[in-house]
Design a protein around this motif. Structure first.
Motif, short mmCIF file in Angstrom:
data_model
loop_
_atom_site.label_atom_id
_atom_site.label_comp_id
_atom_site.label_asym_id
_atom_site.label_seq_id
_atom_site.Cartn_x
_atom_site.Cartn_y
_atom_site.Cartn_z
N THR A 83 -1.87 7.94 -3.23
CA THR A 83 -0.75 7.06 -2.72
C THR A 83 -0.14 6.06 -3.81
O THR A 83 -0.76 5.87 -4.71
CB THR A 83 -1.47 6.26 -1.51
N ASN A 84 1.07 5.60 -3.41
CA ASN A 84 1.69 4.93 -4.18
C ASN A 84 1.38 3.25 -3.85
O ASN A 84 2.02 2.36 -4.43
CB ASN A 84 3.30 4.94 -3.94
N GLN A 85 0.60 2.95 -2.60
CA GLN A 85 0.10 1.66 -2.44
C GLN A 85 -1.22 1.68 -1.93
O GLN A 85 -1.73 2.54 -1.08
CB GLN A 85 1.04 1.14 -1.20
N ASP A 86 -2.17 1.06 -2.65
CA ASP A 86 -3.59 0.95 -2.23
C ASP A 86 -3.75 0.46 -0.84
O ASP A 86 -3.23 -0.53 -0.33
CB ASP A 86 -4.03 -0.06 -3.18
N HIS A 90 -3.60 -3.32 -0.70
CA HIS A 90 -2.10 -3.32 -0.60
C HIS A 90 -1.23 -3.51 -1.81
O HIS A 90 -0.24 -3.86 -1.98
CB HIS A 90 -1.53 -4.54 0.48
N GLU A 91 -2.09 -3.38 -3.12
CA GLU A 91 -1.33 -3.46 -4.27
C GLU A 91 -0.35 -2.37 -4.58
O GLU A 91 -0.74 -1.04 -3.99
CB GLU A 91 -2.26 -3.29 -5.44
N THR A 92 0.53 -2.64 -5.13
CA THR A 92 1.54 -1.58 -5.23
C THR A 92 1.18 -0.69 -6.46
O THR A 92 0.84 -1.21 -7.44
CB THR A 92 2.83 -2.14 -5.73
N LEU A 93 0.91 0.51 -6.40
CA LEU A 93 0.54 1.48 -7.44
C LEU A 93 1.58 2.40 -8.48
O LEU A 93 1.00 2.80 -9.31
CB LEU A 93 -0.66 2.32 -6.90
N MET A 133 5.90 11.80 -6.33
CA MET A 133 5.40 10.69 -5.83
C MET A 133 6.36 9.63 -6.09
O MET A 133 6.70 9.24 -7.22
CB MET A 133 4.05 10.24 -6.61
N PRO A 134 7.08 9.09 -4.95
CA PRO A 134 8.10 8.13 -5.19
C PRO A 134 7.46 6.68 -5.54
O PRO A 134 6.26 6.38 -5.11
CB PRO A 134 8.94 8.12 -3.76
N PRO A 135 8.31 5.93 -5.90
CA PRO A 135 7.94 4.44 -6.08
C PRO A 135 7.74 3.70 -4.78
O PRO A 135 8.26 4.26 -3.82
CB PRO A 135 8.88 3.52 -6.89
N TYR A 136 6.55 2.56 -4.67
CA TYR A 136 6.71 2.18 -3.40
C TYR A 136 7.54 1.34 -2.93
O TYR A 136 8.31 0.32 -3.68
CB TYR A 136 5.35 1.33 -3.40
N ASN A 137 8.37 1.41 -1.78
CA ASN A 137 9.70 0.77 -1.32
C ASN A 137 9.30 -0.52 -0.55
O ASN A 137 10.16 -1.08 0.04
CB ASN A 137 10.49 1.78 -0.58
N ASN A 140 6.97 1.80 3.58
CA ASN A 140 6.31 2.97 4.01
C ASN A 140 5.49 3.61 2.82
O ASN A 140 6.20 4.17 2.14
CB ASN A 140 7.04 4.10 4.74
N PRO A 141 4.00 3.30 2.62
CA PRO A 141 3.44 4.31 1.50
C PRO A 141 3.60 5.81 1.73
O PRO A 141 3.59 6.16 2.68
CB PRO A 141 2.28 3.57 1.59
#
Length: 200
Positions: A83-86, A90-93, A133-137, A140-141
């Motif tokens: 995922t792009n967010q934990d 809730h950390e941005t990955l 895998m997109p960057p977290y916006n 929506n992860p």
């Protein structure tokens, strides 16, 4: 649409770990799944070259494993949430998107120190690029539930490290179904999920 990966290849270090487990020296503990955007030439995609891998060519993220299932007497299916967010902290990955071109599975002797961890197996995309895998916006992860099949000596002698992992919905349902069939308690000990029968 999910992009196909070539079959996973056990590395030389993974084979050495398996040999020790077959000799009864250790039990194997799968520790994490890693993904990267490394690209491989045709000569680098050969079995012999992939067996020599000790790490991904270009690792981007590392994920704690959330589940393990017996697939056969000599293989297990481990699952990780890419995922792009934990989902726990809730950390941005992921801040810059990338193609998932390579996936690795790490393992170590059960209870061993972190420096005993090795790249056990590696899989690379069969095409030019894997899934994006997109960057977290911020809203929506993006999440991929990734299953990885690994060869082991005895599927009952394998554990996973789940410290910090999100419990997937299917994991919760499976635990609920399993525990309704018997009287037991579920707990976590040093990051390992256990189910213990309760005698009446």
């Amino acid at each position: 649409m999910p992009q196909p990966f070539s079959g996973a290849v056990m590395t030389n270090n993974g084979a050495a770990l398996l040999t020790r487990a077959q000799a009864g020296e250790i039990k194997i503990e799968f520790t994490r799944m890693v993904v990267g955007n490394g690209t491989y030439s045709a000569s680098e995609k050969t079995l012999a070259k992939l067996q020599q891998a000790t790490k991904l060519k270009s690792q981007k993220n590392s994920y704690t494993l959330s589940d393990i299932d017996v697939y056969s007497n000599y293989s297990v299916k481990v699952t990780g949430l890419i995922t792009n967010q934990d989902p726990v902290s809730h950390e941005t990955l992921v801040t810059e998107g990338y193609y998932i071109n390579e996936i690795g599975l790490y393992a170590k002797p059960s209870g061993g120190a972190s420096d005993t961890e090795v790249l056990y197996s590696i899989a690379i995309t069969s095409g030019p690029n894997g899934d994006f895998m997109p960057p977290y916006n911020g809203y929506n992860p993006a999440q991929i539930t990734q299953d990885y099949f690994a060869t082991v000596n005895n599927s009952t002698e394998v554990t996973i490290n789940t410290a910090g992992a999100a419990l997937l919905a299917e994991d919760t349902n499976k635990l609920r179904d399993d525990t309704t069939k018997m009287k037991c308690k579920i707990g976590i000990d040093n990051g390992l999920i256990y189910v213990q029968a309760i005698s009446e």
